[in-house]
Design an enzyme around this catalytic site. Structure first.
Site, mmCIF file in Angstrom:
data_model
loop_
_atom_site.group_PDB
_atom_site.id
_atom_site.type_symbol
_atom_site.label_atom_id
_atom_site.label_comp_id
_atom_site.label_asym_id
_atom_site.label_seq_id
_atom_site.Cartn_x
_atom_site.Cartn_y
_atom_site.Cartn_z
ATOM 1 C CG HIS A 66 -1.703 1.244 1.425
ATOM 2 N ND1 HIS A 66 -3.049 1.336 1.121
ATOM 3 C CD2 HIS A 66 -1.357 2.474 1.887
ATOM 4 C CE1 HIS A 66 -3.479 2.554 1.390
ATOM 5 N NE2 HIS A 66 -2.461 3.266 1.861
ATOM 6 C CD GLU A 67 1.873 3.418 3.729
ATOM 7 O OE1 GLU A 67 2.064 4.522 3.179
ATOM 8 O OE2 GLU A 67 0.874 3.180 4.420
ATOM 9 C CG HIS A 102 0.526 6.192 -0.849
ATOM 10 N ND1 HIS A 102 -0.676 6.711 -1.283
ATOM 11 C CD2 HIS A 102 0.259 5.599 0.343
ATOM 12 C CE1 HIS A 102 -1.618 6.452 -0.394
ATOM 13 N NE2 HIS A 102 -1.084 5.768 0.594
#
Length: 635
Positions: free
Chosen positions: A430-431, A434
């Site tokens: 998820h990170e 980004h």
């Protein structure tokens, strides 16, 4: 800041330090006492998007073809916005899908309008595929501000931002050094991880006017801010953007979302030499025996500071990154070697997979040495394990291409013993995503294009989508539901409002749900829910490759899972700056049109329409209109 959980007071910035969150109403800056609500400073949606279908209705433009893709794009801007002043942004490239991506920045009196962009996508046939536009069309300033220079000096702007946002920066005794005609650096400050800077630029305001501003950049760790201070009034902040994501490795293998899904294995040389030809332990100039290489540098960061170079990282004999770990071990520092190794492994696999899908050097990926393949180097990802600056979260800071990304993985205290975010791959994917979405949307040189509330929400949704797609198992079907962050948060419900599911009874979210949501992670859950529908429509049509990498046929993944990941990624690069859901949907449709000649048009439409983003859906920040209709040819 982009994070998994809404850190106390952080979840509201125009996102670029991205966190990994659960529903929360807390929106203050980094949780400091007296902090302000950064939602007040979000940029407004201003972009328009002309899709491929709409381009076909404009034959004089759609058929225009002359010279290189740069010339085609430049001519389109001239025709579309005559008499406008603009410059070519130096981050144009041809992606691996054959689309030429070109971006322009509007200027006025030679000064950038920082939120006025025009992006053009030129197809493989040399014709314009689509374009996005947020150029300012209101009244121009009557005079060049550089003539009278009747604006505050940059030091006043820094003090104004510090006071308005309650930043922990001290500038007494600081001085200014010129960097370029309109940009300065502040020397002698304290409280920031690097010297703050200020750039004179315009900002197009929501009311249709233009404001001259100082764009003050301050990296304070948990937040990496671009604050647009009015150049006439040192107490007035217009907008804020936040950028804040032969060896053996004993790890949870790629595809396992967390320790509940399998056991650790010892993997030998797990890198992909097609995407990491220098391996993970070299940058082409130096070979390393620690968790450092071309794509990432991982270390223990217990004090939460910025001096990562001198921090501890495992450096085993014979390159055997094999360390003991079990979720029952306590305290966390006793297994720091395993934590750093896991974080390094997952992030590098992300790099390699995303590279295969199109996030390469030209597209602005994270590498020290780009090996002459385009883009800007010297920007691996700084990976801080067990970062001491917070708990119960993770975040990723994405500055423009050429500056390192930064991921912070925290300890979570929701269980006893505490749990380490490094071991939940879903959090790390998820990170890292980004970083992907912020570099693609707006182009490698502009990490400010996911800052409106709906586009910021999509940034969170993409992170969940890729993490969920990666964790799919061989026996999964469209009836399989997944929660986000269940293990690290010690909760069967995870950190989202609902599980990701194609069952409306399990997850009822639709486009108009956004009318009642004002937090990016909640809005991101709606977006990922839609993408999950599209994902399963494509899997049902093309099957599912359960291997760790896609198999391409004529440049197209031959299964539904990787095809969905590919067209969603291509859509990020196609869409305009600060897109809304409708524009992002159209960009995905255009990505499929370019990649497969629209072979999956109906599967995509049906996935979105099921969740209210069908034909006729309209964006309005306060009153979105939903639609379950699909094009006639898809009925």
């Amino acid at each position: 800041m982009h994070g998994l959980l809404l850190a106390a007071g952080l979840l509201s910035l125009p996102l670029h330090v991205l966190a990994h969150p659960q529903p929360s109403t807390s929106t203050s800056l980094a949780g400091r006492a007296g902090a302000v609500d950064l939602n007040e400073f979000r940029v407004a949606h201003r972009s328009s998007y002309t899709s491929h279908d709409e381009m076909k209705k404009l034959p004089s433009i759609a058929s225009f073809r002359q010279g290189t893709y740069l010339e085609v794009a430049t001519e389109l801007v001239k025709q579309t916005m005559p008499n406008m002043e603009f410059r070519l942004v130096d981050d144009h490239y041809v992606g691996d899908s054959g689309i030429g991506h070109v971006r322009f920045r509007q200027t006025m009196h030679g000064i950038d309008i920082d939120n006025s962009d025009f992006n053009v996508n030129v197809g493989k046939d040399g014709k314009v595929l689509s374009h996005g536009n947020s150029f300012y069309t209101g009244p121009a300033p009557s005079s060049n501000p550089m003539v009278k220079r009747d604006f505050i000096d940059p030091m006043q702007a820094l003090h104004g931002v510090r006071k308005a946002l309650n930043l922990p920066i001290k500038a007494d005794g600081a001085h200014v050094e010129d960097m370029s005609e309109h940009k300065v650096m502040f020397k002698g400050t304290s409280g920031a991880l690097s010297d703050p800077t200020a750039k004179l630029c315009y900002m197009a305001k929501e009311d249709g006017s233009l404001a001259l501003t100082w764009r003050v950049e301050t990296d304070i760790g948990d937040n990496w801010l671009l604050s647009y201070m009015d150049a006439k009034e040192s107490s007035k902040v217009h907008n804020v953007v936040d950028y804040v994501a032969h060896a053996t490795f004993q790890v949870y293998k790629w595809g396992l979302a967390d320790p509940t899904e399998g056991k650790r294995e010892i993997l030998t040389n797990p890198w992909n030499l097609k995407t990491s030809p220098l391996t993970w332990l070299s940058d082409g100039q130096n070979n390393y025996t620690a968790t450092r290489g071309n794509n990432a540098i991982a270390q223990y960061n217990p004090d939460g500071g910025s001096d990562y170079e001198n921090n501890y990282r495992p450096s085993p004999k014979n390159l055997k990154f094999e360390y003991p770990y079990s979720p029952d071990m306590n305290p966390p520092k006793t297994y720091i070697d395993a934590s750093v190794t896991e974080l390094f492994y997952t992030s590098n696999v992300c790099h390699d997979l995303y590279y295969m899908l199109g996030f390469n050097e030209k597209a602005g990926n994270f590498q020290v040495n780009n090996r002459g393949q385009g883009g800007k180097g010297n920007d691996f990802v700084i990976l801080n394990a067990q970062d001491g600056s917070g708990t119960n979260n993770a975040n990723f800071a994405t500055p423009p291409d050429g500056q390192p990304g930064r991921m912070r993985a925290y300890i979570w205290t929701r269980a006893n013993p505490p749990r380490d975010a490094s071991f939940e791959a879903g959090t790390i994917i998820h990170e890292y995503t980004h970083g992907l979405s912020n570099r693609l949307c707006g182009g490698p040189a502009n990490s400010r294009c996911l800052n409106a509330i709906e586009s910021g929400g999509m940034g969170e949704g993409w992170g969940d989508f890729y993490a969920t797609a990666v964790r799919l198992k061989p026996n999964d079907t469209r009836k399989t539901n997944y929660v986000k962050g269940g293990w690290v948060n010690n909760s069967p419900k995870g950190v989202r409002m609902y599980p990701y599911s194609t069952d409306m009874n399990v997850n009822p979210l639709v486009y108009t749900s956004n009318n009642k949501l004002n937090e990016v992670h909640a809005i991101g859950t709606v977006w990922c829910t839609m993408l999950y529908e599209v994902l399963w429509n494509l899997i049902d049509k093309h099957g599912k490759n359960d291997g760790p990498v896609p198999i391409f046929e004529n440049g197209v993944p031959n299964d539904g899972k990787y095809l969905a990941m590919k067209i969603v990624m291509d859509g990020m690069a196609i869409q305009p700056c600060n897109p809304n859901f409708v524009q992002a949907r159209d960009a995905i449709l255009d990505a499929d049109m370019n990649l497969t000649k629209g072979a999956n048009k109906c599967e995509i439409w049906k996935g979105f329409a099921k969740r209210g983003l069908g034909v006729g859906a309209k964006f309005d920040p306060k009153n979105r209109t939903g639609s379950t209709q699909v094009p006639n040819e898809c009925k």
